[in-house]
Each structure stands twice: as structure tokens, then as C-alpha cells.
Scaffold this motif. Structure first.
Motif, mmCIF file in Angstrom:
data_model
loop_
_atom_site.group_PDB
_atom_site.id
_atom_site.type_symbol
_atom_site.label_atom_id
_atom_site.label_comp_id
_atom_site.label_asym_id
_atom_site.label_seq_id
_atom_site.Cartn_x
_atom_site.Cartn_y
_atom_site.Cartn_z
ATOM 1 N N GLN A 57 -36.416 -11.402 41.030
ATOM 2 C CA GLN A 57 -36.504 -12.394 42.440
ATOM 3 C C GLN A 57 -37.282 -11.514 43.523
ATOM 4 O O GLN A 57 -37.005 -10.446 43.531
ATOM 5 C CB GLN A 57 -35.131 -12.789 42.820
ATOM 6 C CG GLN A 57 -34.350 -14.006 41.950
ATOM 7 C CD GLN A 57 -33.195 -14.370 42.379
ATOM 8 O OE1 GLN A 57 -32.931 -15.435 41.984
ATOM 9 N NE2 GLN A 57 -32.469 -13.801 43.234
ATOM 10 N N TYR A 58 -37.877 -12.138 44.431
ATOM 11 C CA TYR A 58 -38.577 -11.642 45.513
ATOM 12 C C TYR A 58 -37.947 -11.715 46.883
ATOM 13 O O TYR A 58 -37.506 -12.872 47.153
ATOM 14 C CB TYR A 58 -40.066 -12.290 45.623
ATOM 15 C CG TYR A 58 -40.912 -11.491 46.557
ATOM 16 C CD1 TYR A 58 -41.579 -10.620 45.744
ATOM 17 C CD2 TYR A 58 -41.175 -12.027 47.775
ATOM 18 C CE1 TYR A 58 -42.453 -9.744 46.699
ATOM 19 C CE2 TYR A 58 -41.994 -11.184 48.842
ATOM 20 C CZ TYR A 58 -42.739 -10.057 48.210
ATOM 21 O OH TYR A 58 -43.373 -9.422 49.011
ATOM 22 N N LEU A 59 -37.464 -10.619 47.477
ATOM 23 C CA LEU A 59 -37.153 -10.467 48.730
ATOM 24 C C LEU A 59 -38.027 -10.484 49.904
ATOM 25 O O LEU A 59 -38.897 -9.440 49.975
ATOM 26 C CB LEU A 59 -36.191 -9.441 48.951
ATOM 27 C CG LEU A 59 -35.442 -8.994 50.189
ATOM 28 C CD1 LEU A 59 -34.457 -10.192 50.272
ATOM 29 C CD2 LEU A 59 -34.866 -7.719 50.357
ATOM 30 N N THR A 99 -30.815 -3.575 43.355
ATOM 31 C CA THR A 99 -30.262 -3.577 44.803
ATOM 32 C C THR A 99 -31.350 -2.864 45.543
ATOM 33 O O THR A 99 -32.228 -2.275 45.041
ATOM 34 C CB THR A 99 -29.081 -2.847 44.938
ATOM 35 O OG1 THR A 99 -29.288 -1.443 44.413
ATOM 36 C CG2 THR A 99 -27.927 -3.383 44.194
ATOM 37 N N VAL A 100 -31.425 -3.274 46.618
ATOM 38 C CA VAL A 100 -32.328 -2.696 47.831
ATOM 39 C C VAL A 100 -31.305 -2.481 49.014
ATOM 40 O O VAL A 100 -30.481 -3.361 49.390
ATOM 41 C CB VAL A 100 -33.488 -3.666 48.168
ATOM 42 C CG1 VAL A 100 -34.270 -3.184 49.275
ATOM 43 C CG2 VAL A 100 -34.262 -4.041 46.781
ATOM 44 N N ALA A 101 -31.542 -1.468 49.399
ATOM 45 C CA ALA A 101 -30.970 -0.951 50.570
ATOM 46 C C ALA A 101 -31.443 -0.943 52.075
ATOM 47 O O ALA A 101 -32.833 -1.004 51.986
ATOM 48 C CB ALA A 101 -30.326 0.490 50.475
ATOM 49 N N GLY A 102 -30.777 -1.255 53.068
ATOM 50 C CA GLY A 102 -31.165 -1.643 54.305
ATOM 51 C C GLY A 102 -30.654 -1.070 55.358
ATOM 52 O O GLY A 102 -29.423 -1.055 55.228
ATOM 53 N N ILE A 124 -35.961 -3.053 55.814
ATOM 54 C CA ILE A 124 -35.715 -3.159 54.634
ATOM 55 C C ILE A 124 -36.857 -3.083 53.809
ATOM 56 O O ILE A 124 -38.033 -3.773 54.320
ATOM 57 C CB ILE A 124 -34.675 -4.346 53.985
ATOM 58 C CG1 ILE A 124 -34.329 -4.202 52.659
ATOM 59 C CG2 ILE A 124 -35.345 -5.591 54.333
ATOM 60 C CD1 ILE A 124 -33.066 -4.993 52.387
ATOM 61 N N VAL A 125 -37.092 -2.766 52.471
ATOM 62 C CA VAL A 125 -38.194 -2.749 51.623
ATOM 63 C C VAL A 125 -38.397 -4.073 50.920
ATOM 64 O O VAL A 125 -37.568 -4.557 50.213
ATOM 65 C CB VAL A 125 -38.079 -1.799 50.660
ATOM 66 C CG1 VAL A 125 -39.787 -1.815 49.879
ATOM 67 C CG2 VAL A 125 -38.499 -0.305 51.381
ATOM 68 N N LYS A 126 -39.330 -4.794 51.343
ATOM 69 C CA LYS A 126 -39.490 -6.338 50.804
ATOM 70 C C LYS A 126 -40.232 -6.235 49.565
ATOM 71 O O LYS A 126 -41.061 -5.391 49.230
ATOM 72 C CB LYS A 126 -40.203 -7.189 51.842
ATOM 73 C CG LYS A 126 -39.314 -7.323 52.991
ATOM 74 C CD LYS A 126 -40.153 -7.981 54.300
ATOM 75 C CE LYS A 126 -39.595 -7.868 55.539
ATOM 76 N NZ LYS A 126 -40.197 -8.482 56.676
ATOM 77 N N GLY A 127 -39.753 -7.118 48.406
ATOM 78 C CA GLY A 127 -40.632 -7.136 47.403
ATOM 79 C C GLY A 127 -39.625 -7.657 46.213
ATOM 80 O O GLY A 127 -38.748 -8.096 46.511
#
Length: 156
Positions: free
Chosen positions: A82-84, A125-128, A115-118
Motif C-alpha cells: 500500500q502507498y502512504l 512499518t514506517v516511523a515518523g 515521515i517518508v512517504k511511499g
């Protein structure tokens, strides 16, 4: 003997010519074009991102005082990538503390989330982080003393 030698030459030449013609025929083909139909079906659902925040760090919020940093993670619980594209953070709508000169969302400003989008892989997970600050309004803000400001994270 000359007749035999000439005859042998003709047989050899004729054989070579027939072999060349026959060998060339092995490479002949018909050309054609065609069309066909098929299909593939894409999934119909994506899973909502899951967002978990940590306790804020930094000095206590006060009018025009220091900013606090809130760390958070965005998880893709789905079975596909999925794209954030963005994370928005706001103070919970309708929140207020106090009766006279209540503390509300208008007393705070929230920076854009870092946050790094993508693309996020399944279970990835993506941290922000995001920063919040209390602004200095031209009004009594005593109701904000000791308040816990509820934040709402929205990932898309």
C-alpha cells in the motif's frame, strides 16, 4: 574418359543445386498475426493503515513555549503493498478543557508530520514524528495548564 568425367561433373553440380534448393525450402514459412483475449482480476479492498503514537517528549507546553515531539509508526496490516501519501495530525475535534475561557484546539499549532512517504510492504512499518506547540493567544489560557491534548492521526 572425358565423357565420364563430364558426366560426373554434371551429376555433382545437379546434386549440389538440388540440395541448395531443397535446403532453402526448409527455411520457408507462412507469416500470420492474431489476437486473443484474457483477463486478470485485481483485489477490491485495501486495509486501513494502523497508527500508534508514543508519549510526547520535550518541555511542557506553554504559551509560545517549547515544542513537544510525538513519535509514531504507520503499519500496513494488509496483504498487499500500500502507498502512504500523507499523515495529517490534528487536535481531536470538539475537544476542550475548562469552562470559563476553555482550552481548545485553537490554543495549539501542529507542524506537518515528518515521515517518508511511499510504498509499505505487507506488515511493514514506517516511523515518523510530529511537533506540537502551544500558541500565545490574546486571552486567558489558564484552562490549558496540565491539559492532555488528544491528537488524531490520519494516514492516507
Amino acid at each position: 574418359m572425358a565423357k565420364i568425367a563430364g558426366r560426373k561433373k554434371r551429376i555433382i553440380v545437379t546434386t549440389a543445386v538440388l540440395a541448395a534448393i531443397g535446403g532453402g525450402a526448409a527455411f520457408a514459412y507462412w507469416s500470420a498475426t492474431g489476437t486473443g483475449a484474457g483477463e486478470a482480476k485485481a483485489g477490491t479492498e485495501s486495509a486501513p493503515f494502523e497508527i500508534v503514537s508514543q508519549a510526547a517528549t520535550g518541555g511542557p507546553l506553554s504559551p509560545d513555549g517549547p515544542k513537544q515531539t510525538v513519535a509514531f509508526t504507520v503499519t500496513n496490516p494488509g496483504s498487499g503493498v500500500q502507498y502512504l501519501s500523507d499523515v495529517k495530525v490534528t487536535v481531536k475535534a470538539g475537544w476542550s478543557v475548562g469552562t470559563t475561557a476553555p482550552c481548545t484546539a485553537a490554543d495549539f499549532v501542529i507542524d506537518e508530520a515528518d515521515i517518508v512517504k511511499g510504498s509499505i510492504d505487507p506488515a511493514g512499518t514506517v516511523a515518523g514524528t510530529v511537533k506540537i506547540q502551544m500558541i500565545n493567544r490574546a486571552a486567558n489560557q489558564d484552562s490549558c495548564k496540565g491539559a492532555t491534548v488528544p491528537l488524531v492521526f490520519t494516514a492516507s
